[in-house]
Design a protein around this motif. Structure first.
Motif, short mmCIF file in Angstrom:
data_model
loop_
_atom_site.label_atom_id
_atom_site.label_comp_id
_atom_site.label_asym_id
_atom_site.label_seq_id
_atom_site.Cartn_x
_atom_site.Cartn_y
_atom_site.Cartn_z
N GLU A 289 11.39 13.20 1.07
CA GLU A 289 12.57 12.39 0.77
C GLU A 289 12.60 11.11 1.62
O GLU A 289 12.96 10.03 1.14
CB GLU A 289 13.83 13.21 1.02
N GLN A 290 12.21 11.28 2.90
CA GLN A 290 12.20 10.12 3.81
C GLN A 290 11.17 9.08 3.37
O GLN A 290 11.44 7.88 3.38
CB GLN A 290 11.90 10.59 5.24
N SER A 291 9.99 9.57 2.93
CA SER A 291 8.94 8.66 2.45
C SER A 291 9.39 7.91 1.21
O SER A 291 9.16 6.71 1.06
CB SER A 291 7.65 9.44 2.16
N LEU A 292 10.09 8.64 0.27
CA LEU A 292 10.59 7.98 -0.93
C LEU A 292 11.66 6.93 -0.60
O LEU A 292 11.71 5.86 -1.22
CB LEU A 292 11.18 9.03 -1.89
N LEU A 293 12.51 7.28 0.45
CA LEU A 293 13.53 6.31 0.88
C LEU A 293 12.88 5.06 1.49
O LEU A 293 13.31 3.94 1.26
CB LEU A 293 14.48 6.97 1.88
N GLU A 294 11.82 5.30 2.29
CA GLU A 294 11.10 4.18 2.90
C GLU A 294 10.47 3.29 1.83
O GLU A 294 10.45 2.07 1.95
CB GLU A 294 10.01 4.70 3.84
N ILE A 295 9.95 3.94 0.75
CA ILE A 295 9.35 3.17 -0.35
C ILE A 295 10.42 2.31 -1.03
O ILE A 295 10.19 1.13 -1.35
CB ILE A 295 8.67 4.11 -1.37
N ASP B 276 4.73 8.03 -7.03
CA ASP B 276 4.66 9.09 -8.05
C ASP B 276 4.16 10.40 -7.46
O ASP B 276 4.68 11.49 -7.76
CB ASP B 276 3.74 8.65 -9.20
N GLU B 277 3.15 10.31 -6.63
CA GLU B 277 2.59 11.52 -5.99
C GLU B 277 3.64 12.22 -5.14
O GLU B 277 3.76 13.45 -5.14
CB GLU B 277 1.39 11.10 -5.13
N LEU B 278 4.46 11.45 -4.43
CA LEU B 278 5.49 12.03 -3.57
C LEU B 278 6.60 12.70 -4.40
O LEU B 278 7.14 13.73 -4.01
CB LEU B 278 6.10 10.93 -2.69
N LYS B 279 6.94 12.17 -5.59
CA LYS B 279 7.99 12.76 -6.43
C LYS B 279 7.56 14.14 -6.94
O LYS B 279 8.34 15.10 -6.95
CB LYS B 279 8.30 11.84 -7.60
N GLU C 104 0.84 -1.21 0.00
CA GLU C 104 0.00 0.00 0.00
C GLU C 104 0.87 1.26 0.00
O GLU C 104 0.56 2.26 -0.65
CB GLU C 104 -0.92 -0.01 1.22
N LYS C 105 1.98 1.21 0.72
CA LYS C 105 2.87 2.37 0.82
C LYS C 105 3.53 2.68 -0.54
O LYS C 105 3.72 3.84 -0.91
CB LYS C 105 3.93 2.09 1.89
N ILE C 106 3.88 1.68 -1.33
CA ILE C 106 4.57 1.86 -2.63
C ILE C 106 3.68 2.60 -3.63
O ILE C 106 4.15 3.34 -4.50
CB ILE C 106 5.00 0.48 -3.18
N LEU C 107 2.37 2.44 -3.52
CA LEU C 107 1.42 3.07 -4.46
C LEU C 107 1.51 4.60 -4.46
O LEU C 107 1.11 5.26 -5.42
CB LEU C 107 -0.01 2.64 -4.12
N LYS C 108 2.05 5.21 -3.39
CA LYS C 108 2.11 6.68 -3.27
C LYS C 108 3.43 7.26 -3.81
O LYS C 108 3.70 8.44 -3.62
CB LYS C 108 1.95 7.08 -1.79
#
Length: 901
Positions: free
Chosen positions: A701-707, A211-214, A205-209
């Protein structure tokens, strides 16, 4: 199951035993023999009660009749280690509960002592014993111990119970533990699988977000660049304004410093002016004092002459006061000495009077001593009579108890005769009612002459009737003797209890001798023993008082003589004492010295007043001396202060000029303060906005790293899920393998043929190959198709297959004995050592003579496979078949045990 080898059994007050000890050391095969009811099985009950608190009755019922507590102590070997169990029990009563104690110990061969293994409670210690020997009571009686009347216990069990007993004997409980461990691992795997699957779903579920985060991160970076540029311009302008403001603040501080210096200088000038005025005033006073110098010197000389005169008179005054004080002290000392001597005289005269009165009283008390000496033998004679009655009562009571015990023993024998008659009559009735059957219904042996056997039984009944009549007469005689002793006991007891009235007759005479009132009614009302004790106490007191009076009279005479000597000595001291004469002579000398002195107290007082009035001139004279030395110093200080005041005034004018110039330079500082404050507000606002944008960028950036990490973690988790699923499958296979229907079934099915083979080998020897036993581990289901796990016992003889219940007692015992012996031999074979015990309690009575011989032969043939074999029997002809006998006998005191080689 670990094999227990008994070493020593010790018991006290257990069932019919008062004290008993059996040492099994060195015994291989032994016969435990004795009559029925002698206590043979009780010894084996002691073993099971010591190890598991199990016996033929409840614990309190195992305590010997008439006793309140018992104990059993058992020493035994397990795999070369020596252990000891000590178990005791106190009987429960109406107002108290019974108390149990259990001790478990192991022998330390190095230190040659016992080490305790006991836990904090009896239950915990019991659990440790079972864990140590790895055998409970049920397994023991189904494999090692063939109990009296219980030889068929294994055979009569339900199939599943037999199977469980066999599993316990084979130690298959280890597979139960492994099965349970596998179940636990399955549950743990299922829980871990569930957690890992949920975690993978959350990561996906977390990976789906992503593109939006970039897109959000690109927007945040643009906004951050704009704000950082604006913040840079504000910081440059603020830095310039703050520099200018700091310069003006520094100038403002300088103005404050100059103003403080001006104020301090003005304050200093005022202080100097005050000091100058004070010095001028002092200088004027000194001049005035110096102008009267001649007058002051004259008055000071007059004062010194008066002071010298006073010092001479004061010396005479001190001597006068000292003589007066000595005179007063001597006069007082003379009075005190006379008074002290008169007081001592009065005390000694009073003591002489008191002791004379006491001597008269003591002499009067001794007048009754001769009367008491004639009274004492008569009183002691009555006391001796009472003690003789007491001794007679104890003797009567002892004889009565002996008679009662003999009567109870006769009654017990009479009851046993009745039971024996009843037993014989029952046998006659059984023989009479089974006249059609060929074998004897009692012993299963062929009957040669039934009528002769019945006739012998009737003859035995006649003999028992004669014994019964004789015992009845003996009981009647004992009852008459007991009744006679009881009457004699009552008569003697009444005399003892009423002896107080006999003693009361002597009380008036004793009261007169002692010259004191002793209550007669007290002696008449209390029982004999208490009256005698009280009377003896009064006699002892009277003896002691007469002896004490004599001793006291001698002491009083000595005291009176001593007091009279003291009175004579004090009278002589008053008339011509050396101390009184010495004090009088000293007083005469002091009085003469006082008369020769020329001291006048009035003249001394007037001179002292006059000197006091002139004391002020000393202060004035000292002030004059100081004024002469200070006047020149004051002039110099006055000049110096005037110069300092002038210098300070010029310095103040210079400070005022500097302050005016500095104030002109900071006129626009307020406007500058306002500009700096406004720039700081803008700077703070921009910083907050910039920090917020930076925080947003960090979170993105942290969310993208977590993904990114989550993608790798999903791969790892899926690999782990695959491993966990495989582990779960393996544990499910192991659970099934270790279960009752897995390896355990295979082990039992492997062992059962061994038991069957061994049992048939023994049974063939016992029945001359006439009987055969088979053990079936599976049978067809009744309601559905298929097989069910079981452990059925199938028995066949030359007449075919029959149920176990249809075989006679002798045949059933042979079957049971063969199975039980096969089980015990199986234990020895599996242990690969001769570390086993076999106990056979009775069972021979159901066999004919040839059957008994075969049983003995079987026991002898297997004796080398066991460490200890105990055979319990009451049949005399079997005793000689065994090398060692443990004989049990029983008498009035209880059962006894004796080892005979």
């Amino acid at each position: 199951m670990r094999i227990v080898i008994f070493k020593k059994l010790t018991l006290k007050n257990f069932m019919s035993y008062s004290n008993a000890e059996i040492d099994f050391s060195g015994i291989h095969v032994a016969c435990l023999s004795g009559a029925n009811g002698a206590g043979k099985s009780s010894l084996l009950d002691a073993v099971t009660w010591a190890l598991w608190e199990e016996g033929r009755a409840r614990t309190d019922e195992l305590i010997k009749l008439g006793k309140d507590e018992m104990f059993c102590e058992l020493e035994f070997f397990i795999e070369g280690e020596l252990y000891r169990v000590y178990r005791s029990r106190s009987k429960a009563f109406k107002n108290s509960q019974g108390k149990s104690n259990l001790e478990f110990q192991i022998f330390n061969p190095k230190e040659q002592n016992w080490t305790s293994l006991s836990m904090s409670s009896v239950r915990q210690t019991q659990d440790l014993i079972i864990k140590t020997i790895k055998m409970d009571y049920g397994t023991f009686v189904n494999s090692v111990y063939l109990r009296q009347g219980k030889a068929d216990e294994f055979t009569l069990k339900r199939p599943n119970e037999r199977k469980q007993i066999l599993a316990d004997i084979l130690g298959l409980e280890v597979y139960d533990r492994l099965c349970e461990s596998a179940r636990v691992k399955i549950r743990e795997s299922e829980q871990t699988l569930s957690l890992e699957q949920n975690l993978v779903l959350n990561l996906e579920e977390k990976i789906l977000k992503e593109d939006e985060l970039k897109l959000s991160l690109e927007s945040v970076n643009s906004e951050l660049s704009l704000h950082e540029s604006e913040l840079k311009n504000i910081n440059q302008l603020l830095e310039s304004k703050e520099k200018e403001l700091n310069e003006k603040k520094e100038k403002e501080k300088q103005i404050q410093t100059l103003e403080k210096s001006k104020i301090n200088q003005e304050s200093l000038i005022k202080t100097l002016e005050g000091q100058l005025k004070n010095i001028k005033d002092k200088e004027e006073k000194c001049k005035q004092l110096i102008d009267t110098k001649l007058q002051i010197q004259k008055e000071h000389n007059d004062y010194l002459k008066l002071k010298e005169k006073l010092e001479i008179i004061e010396q005479e005054k001190d001597l006068y006061s000292e003589l007066l004080q000595d005179k007063s002290m001597l006069e007082q000392k003379l009075k005190d000495k006379i008074k002290q001597t008169e007081q001592e005289l009065a005390v000694y005269k009073s003591k002489i009077t008191d002791r004379s009165t006491l001597r008269d009283k003591l002499q009067n008390m001794l007048k009754n001593e001769s009367i008491f000496e004639s009274f004492l033998p008569r009183a002691e004679g009555e006391i001796k009579t009472f003690h003789n009655l007491q001794e007679s009562l104890v003797k009567i009571e002892t004889e009565g108890l002996e008679l009662k015990h003999k009567k109870e023993l006769l009654l017990s024998n009479l009851e046993k005769l009745g039971e024996r008659k009843k037993e014989i009559k029952s046998k006659i009735q059984t023989l009479s009612s089974h006249s059609h059957s060929e074998p004897c219904p009692l012993c299963k042996s062929p009957v040669k002459d039934r009528e002769k056997v019945i006739e012998s039984y009737n003859l035995e009944i006649q003999n028992l009737d004669k014994e019964e009549q004789s015992l009845t007469k003996d009981i009647e005689l004992k009852e008459n003797e007991v009744k006679e002793k009881r009457n004699k006991y009552t008569e003697t007891k009444q005399k003892i209890d009423g002896f107080g009235k006999v003693i009361a007759a002597y009380v008036p005479e004793l009261s007169k001798i002692k010259a004191e009132n002793i209550d007669i009614e007290t002696f008449e009302k209390i029982e004999g023993q208490k009256a005698i004790s009280a009377f003896k106490s009064q006699l002892e007191i009277a003896k002691s008082e007469f002896q004490k009076t004599k001793s006291q009279l001698v002491v009083v005479d000595k005291e009176i003589s001593g007091y009279e000597n003291e009175v004579n000595s004090l009278d002589n001291l008053l008339v011509s004492g050396s101390l009184v004469k010495e004090i009088s002579e000293k007083l005469s000398i002091i009085t003469g010295k006082l008369n020769n002195l020329k001291y006048d107290p009035k003249a001394y007082g007037d001179l002292k007043i006059s000197l006091k009035e002139k004391e002020n001139i000393v202060l004035i004279y000292n002030s004059l001396l100081r004024a002469e030395s200070e006047v020149l110093l004051l002039k110099g200080e006055s000049k110096e202060l005037a110069e300092k005041i002038k210098s300070g005034c010029s310095e103040i004018e210079g400070l005022k000029s500097l302050i005016e110039d500095s104030k002109k330079q900071i006129e626009n500082i307020t406007v500058l303060f306002s500009e700096v404050s406004e720039l700081k507000s803008k700077q703070l606002e921009k910083n907050h906005k910039t920090d917020e944008i930076k925080r947003q960028r960090i979170l993105a950036e942290q969310s993208l790293l977590e993904i990114k990490n989550s993608k790798q973690l999903i791969k790892d988790k899926k690999n782990k899920l695959s491993v966990l699923l495989n582990d779960k499958k393996y544990f499910e296979i192991l659970e099934k393998a270790f279960s009752k229907n897995g390896i355990q079934v295979a082990v039992i099915e492997t062992i059962v043929p061994e038991i069957e083979k061994e049992a048939n080998k023994i049974l063939s020897r016992l029945t001359e190959n006439q009987m055969h036993v088979a053990l079936k581990t599976q049978r067809e289901k009744k309601s559905t198709t298929g097989l069910v796990e079981t452990l059925d016992v199938v028995i066949a003889d030359n007449m075919g297959t029959r149920n176990y219940e249809l075989y006679s007692g002798g045949e059933a015992f042979k079957i049971d004995f063969s199975l039980r012996l096969a089980l015990s031999r199986l234990l020895a074979n599996r242990a690969c050592a001769k570390l086993q015990t076999l106990i056979i309690d009775e069972g021979f009575g159901s066999q004919d003579s040839s059957g008994r011989e075969r049983l003995v032969e079987v026991i002898k043939s297997i004796q080398n496979e066991f460490e200890l074999i105990l055979v319990v029997t009451h049949i005399d002809e079997l005793k000689e078949s065994f090398p060692v006998q443990i004989q049990v006998t029983k008498n009035e005191e209880g059962s006894r045990v004796k080892l005979v080689a």
